[in-house]
Motif scaffolding. Structure first.
Motif, PDB file in Angstrom:
ATOM      1  N   SER A   5      51.009  13.940  39.819  1.00 51.20           N
ATOM      2  CA  SER A   5      51.745  15.161  39.463  1.00 51.20           C
ATOM      3  C   SER A   5      50.963  16.048  38.517  1.00 51.20           C
ATOM      4  CB  SER A   5      53.090  14.794  38.828  1.00 51.20           C
ATOM      5  OG  SER A   5      53.917  14.149  39.761  1.00 51.20           O
ATOM      6  N   VAL A   6      50.363  15.463  37.514  1.00 51.86           N
ATOM      7  CA  VAL A   6      49.581  16.250  36.559  1.00 51.86           C
ATOM      8  C   VAL A   6      48.370  16.871  37.235  1.00 51.86           C
ATOM      9  CG1 VAL A   6      48.162  16.079  34.467  1.00 51.86           C
ATOM     10  CG2 VAL A   6      50.401  15.022  34.527  1.00 51.86           C
ATOM     11  N   LEU A   7      47.733  16.119  38.114  1.00 51.60           N
ATOM     12  CA  LEU A   7      46.586  16.667  38.846  1.00 51.60           C
ATOM     13  C   LEU A   7      46.971  17.857  39.700  1.00 51.60           C
ATOM     14  CD1 LEU A   7      44.522  13.635  40.169  1.00 51.60           C
ATOM     15  CD2 LEU A   7      43.724  15.456  38.701  1.00 51.60           C
ATOM     16  N   ARG A   8      48.029  17.703  40.498  1.00 51.06           N
ATOM     17  CA  ARG A   8      48.356  18.748  41.470  1.00 51.06           C
ATOM     18  C   ARG A   8      49.053  19.942  40.849  1.00 51.06           C
ATOM     19  NH1 ARG A   8      53.783  18.632  43.540  1.00 51.06           N
ATOM     20  NH2 ARG A   8      53.198  20.043  45.235  1.00 51.06           N
ATOM     21  N   LEU A   9      49.697  19.766  39.709  1.00 50.66           N
ATOM     22  CA  LEU A   9      50.433  20.882  39.120  1.00 50.66           C
ATOM     23  C   LEU A   9      49.695  21.572  37.986  1.00 50.66           C
ATOM     24  CD1 LEU A   9      54.010  19.344  39.059  1.00 50.66           C
ATOM     25  CD2 LEU A   9      53.124  21.065  40.617  1.00 50.66           C
ATOM     26  N   PHE A  10      48.836  20.856  37.280  1.00 51.69           N
ATOM     27  CA  PHE A  10      48.217  21.436  36.088  1.00 51.69           C
ATOM     28  C   PHE A  10      46.694  21.438  36.107  1.00 51.69           C
ATOM     29  CE2 PHE A  10      52.348  19.924  34.411  1.00 51.69           C
ATOM     30  CZ  PHE A  10      52.879  21.164  34.105  1.00 51.69           C
ATOM     31  N   LEU A  11      46.108  20.285  36.121  1.00 48.88           N
ATOM     32  CA  LEU A  11      44.674  20.184  35.880  1.00 48.88           C
ATOM     33  C   LEU A  11      43.823  20.920  36.910  1.00 48.88           C
ATOM     34  CD1 LEU A  11      44.244  16.509  34.646  1.00 48.88           C
ATOM     35  CD2 LEU A  11      44.350  18.591  33.321  1.00 48.88           C
ATOM     36  N   VAL A  12      43.988  20.584  38.161  1.00 41.60           N
ATOM     37  CA  VAL A  12      43.132  21.181  39.184  1.00 41.60           C
ATOM     38  C   VAL A  12      43.442  22.662  39.386  1.00 41.60           C
ATOM     39  CG1 VAL A  12      42.415  21.076  41.585  1.00 41.60           C
ATOM     40  CG2 VAL A  12      42.721  18.970  40.297  1.00 41.60           C
ATOM     41  N   PRO A  13      44.702  23.072  39.639  1.00 39.83           N
ATOM     42  CA  PRO A  13      44.944  24.507  39.849  1.00 39.83           C
ATOM     43  C   PRO A  13      44.631  25.367  38.629  1.00 39.83           C
ATOM     44  CG  PRO A  13      46.785  23.241  40.682  1.00 39.83           C
ATOM     45  CD  PRO A  13      45.899  22.291  39.928  1.00 39.83           C
ATOM     46  N   LEU A  14      44.964  24.887  37.450  1.00 36.30           N
ATOM     47  CA  LEU A  14      44.685  25.670  36.252  1.00 36.30           C
ATOM     48  C   LEU A  14      43.190  25.801  36.009  1.00 36.30           C
ATOM     49  CD1 LEU A  14      45.948  27.174  33.890  1.00 36.30           C
ATOM     50  CD2 LEU A  14      45.897  25.043  32.612  1.00 36.30           C
ATOM     51  N   GLY A  15      42.467  24.692  36.140  1.00 34.61           N
ATOM     52  CA  GLY A  15      41.017  24.736  35.949  1.00 34.61           C
ATOM     53  C   GLY A  15      40.325  25.622  36.977  1.00 34.61           C
ATOM     54  N   LEU A  16      40.731  25.486  38.227  1.00 33.44           N
ATOM     55  CA  LEU A  16      40.137  26.323  39.262  1.00 33.44           C
ATOM     56  C   LEU A  16      40.529  27.789  39.100  1.00 33.44           C
ATOM     57  CD1 LEU A  16      40.470  24.111  42.454  1.00 33.44           C
ATOM     58  CD2 LEU A  16      38.383  24.707  41.233  1.00 33.44           C
ATOM     59  N   SER A  17      41.750  28.047  38.669  1.00 35.27           N
ATOM     60  CA  SER A  17      42.179  29.435  38.457  1.00 35.27           C
ATOM     61  C   SER A  17      41.349  30.109  37.376  1.00 35.27           C
ATOM     62  CB  SER A  17      43.655  29.484  38.076  1.00 35.27           C
ATOM     63  OG  SER A  17      44.455  29.018  39.123  1.00 35.27           O
ATOM     64  N   ILE A  18      41.097  29.392  36.317  1.00 38.77           N
ATOM     65  CA  ILE A  18      40.260  29.948  35.241  1.00 38.77           C
ATOM     66  C   ILE A  18      38.849  30.199  35.748  1.00 38.77           C
ATOM     67  CG2 ILE A  18      39.207  29.406  33.012  1.00 38.77           C
ATOM     68  CD1 ILE A  18      41.832  27.912  32.334  1.00 38.77           C
ATOM     69  N   TRP A  19      38.324  29.261  36.504  1.00 38.53           N
ATOM     70  CA  TRP A  19      36.965  29.421  37.033  1.00 38.53           C
ATOM     71  C   TRP A  19      36.904  30.531  38.068  1.00 38.53           C
ATOM     72  CZ3 TRP A  19      34.476  27.379  41.708  1.00 38.53           C
ATOM     73  CH2 TRP A  19      33.089  27.497  41.662  1.00 38.53           C
ATOM     74  N   PHE A  20      37.883  30.569  38.979  1.00 41.76           N
ATOM     75  CA  PHE A  20      37.905  31.606  40.010  1.00 41.76           C
ATOM     76  C   PHE A  20      38.135  32.994  39.423  1.00 41.76           C
ATOM     77  CE2 PHE A  20      39.318  28.533  43.608  1.00 41.76           C
ATOM     78  CZ  PHE A  20      38.005  28.124  43.774  1.00 41.76           C
ATOM     79  N   ALA A  21      38.817  33.092  38.297  1.00 41.39           N
ATOM     80  CA  ALA A  21      39.082  34.392  37.678  1.00 41.39           C
ATOM     81  C   ALA A  21      37.791  35.074  37.223  1.00 41.39           C
ATOM     82  CB  ALA A  21      40.021  34.219  36.493  1.00 41.39           C
ATOM     83  N   ARG A  22      36.765  34.312  37.051  1.00 42.64           N
ATOM     84  CA  ARG A  22      35.476  34.878  36.626  1.00 42.64           C
ATOM     85  C   ARG A  22      34.652  35.413  37.790  1.00 42.64           C
ATOM     86  NH1 ARG A  22      33.546  31.426  31.524  1.00 42.64           N
ATOM     87  NH2 ARG A  22      35.609  31.038  30.700  1.00 42.64           N
ATOM     88  N   LEU A  23      35.084  35.154  39.010  1.00 38.82           N
ATOM     89  CA  LEU A  23      34.359  35.637  40.179  1.00 38.82           C
ATOM     90  C   LEU A  23      34.657  37.112  40.423  1.00 38.82           C
ATOM     91  CD1 LEU A  23      34.987  32.659  42.613  1.00 38.82           C
ATOM     92  CD2 LEU A  23      32.948  33.086  41.242  1.00 38.82           C
ATOM     93  N   SER A  24      33.783  37.755  41.172  1.00 41.96           N
ATOM     94  CA  SER A  24      33.962  39.186  41.426  1.00 41.96           C
ATOM     95  C   SER A  24      35.176  39.462  42.318  1.00 41.96           C
ATOM     96  CB  SER A  24      32.699  39.764  42.068  1.00 41.96           C
ATOM     97  OG  SER A  24      32.442  39.120  43.296  1.00 41.96           O
ATOM     98  N   ASN A  25      35.501  38.544  43.229  1.00 38.21           N
ATOM     99  CA  ASN A  25      36.665  38.726  44.098  1.00 38.21           C
ATOM    100  C   ASN A  25      37.813  37.818  43.654  1.00 38.21           C
ATOM    101  OD1 ASN A  25      35.384  36.399  44.836  1.00 38.21           O
ATOM    102  ND2 ASN A  25      35.622  36.704  47.036  1.00 38.21           N
ATOM    103  N   ALA A  26      38.150  37.874  42.378  1.00 40.90           N
ATOM    104  CA  ALA A  26      39.140  36.974  41.790  1.00 40.90           C
ATOM    105  C   ALA A  26      40.518  37.136  42.420  1.00 40.90           C
ATOM    106  CB  ALA A  26      39.226  37.201  40.287  1.00 40.90           C
ATOM    107  N   ASP A  27      40.879  38.346  42.808  1.00 44.95           N
ATOM    108  CA  ASP A  27      42.205  38.553  43.394  1.00 44.95           C
ATOM    109  C   ASP A  27      42.395  37.730  44.660  1.00 44.95           C
ATOM    110  OD1 ASP A  27      42.693  40.354  41.405  1.00 44.95           O
ATOM    111  OD2 ASP A  27      42.214  42.114  42.626  1.00 44.95           O
ATOM    112  N   PHE A  28      41.344  37.561  45.407  1.00 37.22           N
ATOM    113  CA  PHE A  28      41.404  36.788  46.644  1.00 37.22           C
ATOM    114  C   PHE A  28      41.150  35.302  46.375  1.00 37.22           C
ATOM    115  CE2 PHE A  28      39.151  35.032  50.344  1.00 37.22           C
ATOM    116  CZ  PHE A  28      40.162  35.148  51.284  1.00 37.22           C
ATOM    117  N   ALA A  29      40.169  34.998  45.561  1.00 41.19           N
ATOM    118  CA  ALA A  29      39.712  33.615  45.372  1.00 41.19           C
ATOM    119  C   ALA A  29      40.709  32.757  44.597  1.00 41.19           C
ATOM    120  CB  ALA A  29      38.367  33.604  44.660  1.00 41.19           C
ATOM    121  N   ILE A  30      41.457  33.359  43.700  1.00 43.03           N
ATOM    122  CA  ILE A  30      42.327  32.561  42.828  1.00 43.03           C
ATOM    123  C   ILE A  30      43.410  31.826  43.615  1.00 43.03           C
ATOM    124  CG2 ILE A  30      44.061  34.297  42.247  1.00 43.03           C
ATOM    125  CD1 ILE A  30      43.571  33.378  39.293  1.00 43.03           C
TER     126      ILE A  30
END
Length: 66
Positions: free
Chosen positions: A11-36
């Protein structure tokens, strides 16, 4: 008791750790609106893989105990 801890890990993996970590990382990309939006399916896939591994480990331990 071990099954409850496994459920918490998944539950912690699927709800918090992975999506939150990837969202922060994807937000730094140039196409963040699509990638997030890919953070959520990736989180589900990773949680499914971990869940299968934990279930296999649980069944192996159960078989050894009798």
């Amino acid at each position: 008791m071990e099954a409850g801890v496994n459920s918490l890990i998944i539950s912690v993996l699927r709800l918090f750790l992975v999506p939150l970590g990837l969202s922060i990382w994807f937000a730094r990309l140039s196409n963040a609106d699509f990638a997030i939006w890919f953070a959520f399916p990736i989180g589900e896939i990773i949680a499914a893989i971990v869940a299968v591994a934990l279930v296999v480990r649980l069944f192996r331990n159960t078989d050894r105990k009798g």
